[in-house]
Write an enzyme that holds these catalytic residues in place. Structure first.
Site, mmCIF file in Angstrom:
data_model
loop_
_atom_site.group_PDB
_atom_site.id
_atom_site.type_symbol
_atom_site.label_atom_id
_atom_site.label_comp_id
_atom_site.label_asym_id
_atom_site.label_seq_id
_atom_site.Cartn_x
_atom_site.Cartn_y
_atom_site.Cartn_z
ATOM 1 N N GLU A 190 -6.792 4.180 -5.548
ATOM 2 C CA GLU A 190 -7.947 4.607 -4.772
ATOM 3 C C GLU A 190 -8.299 6.014 -5.244
ATOM 4 O O GLU A 190 -7.709 6.999 -4.803
ATOM 5 C CB GLU A 190 -7.618 4.619 -3.270
ATOM 6 C CG GLU A 190 -8.856 4.905 -2.443
ATOM 7 C CD GLU A 190 -8.560 5.502 -1.075
ATOM 8 O OE1 GLU A 190 -9.432 5.395 -0.204
ATOM 9 O OE2 GLU A 190 -7.489 6.088 -0.888
ATOM 10 N N ASP A 230 0.857 -1.187 0.000
ATOM 11 C CA ASP A 230 0.000 0.000 0.000
ATOM 12 C C ASP A 230 0.893 1.236 0.000
ATOM 13 O O ASP A 230 1.724 1.401 0.893
ATOM 14 C CB ASP A 230 -0.870 -0.016 1.269
ATOM 15 C CG ASP A 230 -2.180 0.721 1.079
ATOM 16 O OD1 ASP A 230 -2.169 1.779 0.423
ATOM 17 O OD2 ASP A 230 -3.207 0.244 1.595
ATOM 18 N N HIS A 261 -10.738 -1.962 4.576
ATOM 19 C CA HIS A 261 -10.345 -1.403 5.882
ATOM 20 C C HIS A 261 -10.983 -0.043 6.147
ATOM 21 O O HIS A 261 -10.916 0.451 7.279
ATOM 22 C CB HIS A 261 -8.829 -1.264 5.927
ATOM 23 C CG HIS A 261 -8.325 -0.268 4.927
ATOM 24 N ND1 HIS A 261 -8.387 -0.505 3.563
ATOM 25 C CD2 HIS A 261 -7.820 0.973 5.068
ATOM 26 C CE1 HIS A 261 -7.924 0.546 2.925
ATOM 27 N NE2 HIS A 261 -7.567 1.460 3.809
ATOM 28 N N ASP A 262 -11.549 0.590 5.125
ATOM 29 C CA ASP A 262 -12.188 1.902 5.283
ATOM 30 C C ASP A 262 -13.704 1.814 5.278
ATOM 31 O O ASP A 262 -14.390 2.833 5.262
ATOM 32 C CB ASP A 262 -11.768 2.842 4.138
ATOM 33 C CG ASP A 262 -10.421 3.493 4.391
ATOM 34 O OD1 ASP A 262 -10.016 3.578 5.564
ATOM 35 O OD2 ASP A 262 -9.776 3.921 3.419
ATOM 36 N N ASP A 270 -2.937 4.901 -2.468
ATOM 37 C CA ASP A 270 -3.907 5.603 -1.648
ATOM 38 C C ASP A 270 -4.109 7.045 -2.109
ATOM 39 O O ASP A 270 -3.143 7.736 -2.447
ATOM 40 C CB ASP A 270 -3.381 5.596 -0.200
ATOM 41 C CG ASP A 270 -4.297 6.293 0.777
ATOM 42 O OD1 ASP A 270 -5.335 5.710 1.112
ATOM 43 O OD2 ASP A 270 -3.974 7.416 1.201
#
Length: 552
Positions: free
Chosen positions: A259, A98, A330-331, A199
């Site tokens: 993302e 990530d 995870h979000d 991200d």
């Protein structure tokens, strides 16, 4: 290895802090993941995406990076990562890291140098503004609901942050910063990393307005305005993303998933034949329950509400490139709680959701615990560990929202719902740790855990295995991977579509309701279904509540 190997992948996303603790400190680690590689392989997934493992003060659970070249000691060290890459490779599993490239931690050496010396070359790595007033230069609000401007203590210097003050944004206009980022990525590629999830990448280019002294039209009661229109997908971002792709990902044949919420008109640039990335995440489905809702409220997602959004997402992406379907991460809260009414959550409805995910066009992402049906976990405010919850609670308190309303919202929507430790077995701490877990363990672990499900051939875990085998190693694999997506007409709250490849096709019907639905269809080959097949006297298929069928 084919240039599009990632199209044939099924990804398993791991939140390292919560997966498995190998040393008893209450925090999951890389050695713990290594110990569980056989579990991941048994599921059938062949790519692991690791949430951030870099050195970090963990103010935002690792999305505040203090050093891009070092594994944070809570997860182990660089040798542990080398070992994980090596052991995963033995099982034909690839590793994605990530990358957070929009901002760093305020504890990164670059930022510390920029703070201590305004003339340091690293001062150009961030976005500073001289401003001698006590209020911020403008009224833009971050993603975490605070000002985008943070003041350097005892000075007239302010810096720009899209998330929280702990995460100062990098200045991508600075060529030396871009070169340092490129060099860092190439070091990880040389170590055997197969790709990256990137991200908040759409925020790299800031508009002149965002950085100006300007009063924006408020869109919230506190007089603030969202930063989104002024920092997301701004003209000129293509220069940064093209350079990044050409000098890192493309030469190495990396899998990259960004993302970013990309408008349809720009999708070609992002995921087309020569796009910056292999695929992007689409937020339209994941955020359907909060879209256009008032603060601290959610709206139930029905099959009817989901259907047009899902179809549009599949067709828009198909026209230009490749997608990355997911239902939780995870979000996000747990998908069972979001897509299924409370009273209908059971193995059947969970299997229906699994079918819906794993038959879509694109590379599917499964989040740890999704395969055993982990659910949201009620928490008190003190039990939460999410920076966003803290900021949002503070914001809501100032505007007079009640604790009851805010806590009900957090129990539905907090990111901590998906971050609770993985439920391995029904023993102490769900088998996650012998120490004190860093975050509350969901009390339902005695009923929902991997050990019990792996021993049960009718479990949700077993069904995920069957689905992944169908997708990766069956007579219809090519159809499920490469097949064209076509929506089918279906009754209310039934989502139906066809996948077609080289004149062969399969049909997928998913009933998102508690009612029976009659389908006038003929079944030649039945590949998978999550509950017994029922037909009426006319020979029609009577789709049962939350039933899913795959047939031709």
């Amino acid at each position: 290895m084919s240039s599009t190997w990632w199209k044939e992948a099924v990804v398993y996303q791991i939140y390292p802090k919560s997966f498995f603790d190998s040393n008893g400190d209450g925090i999951g680690d890389l050695s713990g993941i290594n110990e569980k590689l056989d579990y991941i392989q048994s599921l059938g997934t062949n790519v692991i995406w690791l949430c951030p493992i870099f050195k970090s003060p963990m103010k935002d659970n690792g999305y505040d990076i203090a050093d891009y070249s070092i594994v944070d000691p809570i997860f182990g060290d660089n040798k542990a990562l080398d070992n994980l890459i090596r052991e995963a490779k033995k099982r034909d599993i690839k590793i994605l890291l990530d990358l957070v490239l929009n901002h760093t931690s305020n504890e990164h050496p670059w930022f510390k140098s920029a703070l201590s010396d305004p003339n340091s070359p690293y001062a150009d790595y961030y976005i500073f503004k001289q401003w001698d007033k006590s209020i911020p230069p403008n009224n833009l609000r971050t993603y975490f609901d605070c000002s985008v401007w943070s003041r350097v203590e005892n000075t007239d210097r302010w810096y720009f942050n899209s998330f929280g003050p702990e995460q100062p944004d990098l200045n991508w206009e600075e060529p030396q910063l871009r070169q340092d980022i490129i060099d860092m990525i190439n070091v990880w590629i040389k170590k055997g990393v197969a790709g990256f999830r990137i991200d908040a990448i759409g925020n790299l280019k800031k508009s002149p307005e965002a950085l100006s002294v300007h009063h924006f039209e408020p869109d919230k009661d506190d007089g603030s305005a969202s930063l989104v229109p002024w920092v997301l997908n701004q003209p000129g971002i293509d220069k940064f993303l093209t350079e990044l792709a050409e000098k890192t990902f493309k030469p190495a044949n990396c899998m990259t998933v960004a993302e970013i919420d990309v408008p349809e008109k720009d999708l070609q640039n992002y995921v087309g034949e020569n796009g910056y990335f292999s695929m992007v995440f689409d937020f339209s489905i994941a955020d359907l329950d909060i879209y256009h809702q008032k603060p601290f409220t959610t709206a139930p997602i029905t099959g009817e509400k989901l259907k047009p959004v899902f179809i549009k997402s599949q067709l828009d992406t198909q026209r230009v490139g490749w997608g990355a379907p997911y239902l939780e991460n995870h979000d996000q809260p747990r998908s069972l709680n979001k897509f299924i009414p409370k009273e209908a959550i059971d193995p059947i409805s969970a299997k229906m959701l699994a079918t819906f995910l794993l038959t879509q066009r694109g590379t599917p992402f499964i989040y740890q615990g999704q395969e055993i049906g982990m659910t949201n976990c009620p928490m008190t405010l003190e039990e939460h560990n999410d920076l966003h919850v803290a900021k949002l609670y503070e914001w809501g308190k100032n505007l007079g929202y009640s604790d009851e309303q805010m806590m009900a919202y957090f129990n539905d929507r907090s990111r901590d719902n998906s971050r609770t430790p993985f439920q391995w077995n029904n023993k102490n701490n769900a088998g996650f740790t012998v120490g004190k877990p860093w975050l509350k363990i969901n009390p339902n672990y005695k009923k929902i855990n991997a050990e019990q499900q792996r021993q049960d051939k009718t479990s949700l875990f077993a069904y995920y295995q069957q689905l992944i085998t169908l997708r990766r190693h069956s007579e219809i694999s090519d159809i499920l991977i490469y097949g064209i997506f076509t929506p089918l007409t279906a009754p209310d709250n039934v989502i139906a579509f066809k996948r077609t490849h080289q004149e062969k096709s399969v049909n997928i019907y998913c009933n998102f309701s508690q009612e029976e639905k009659v389908l006038s269809v003929s079944i030649e080959h039945l590949y998978l279904h999550n509950s017994p097949i029922v037909t009426n006297k006319q020979g029609d298929l009577v789709l049962q509540p939350y039933q899913a069928v795959i047939f031709s």
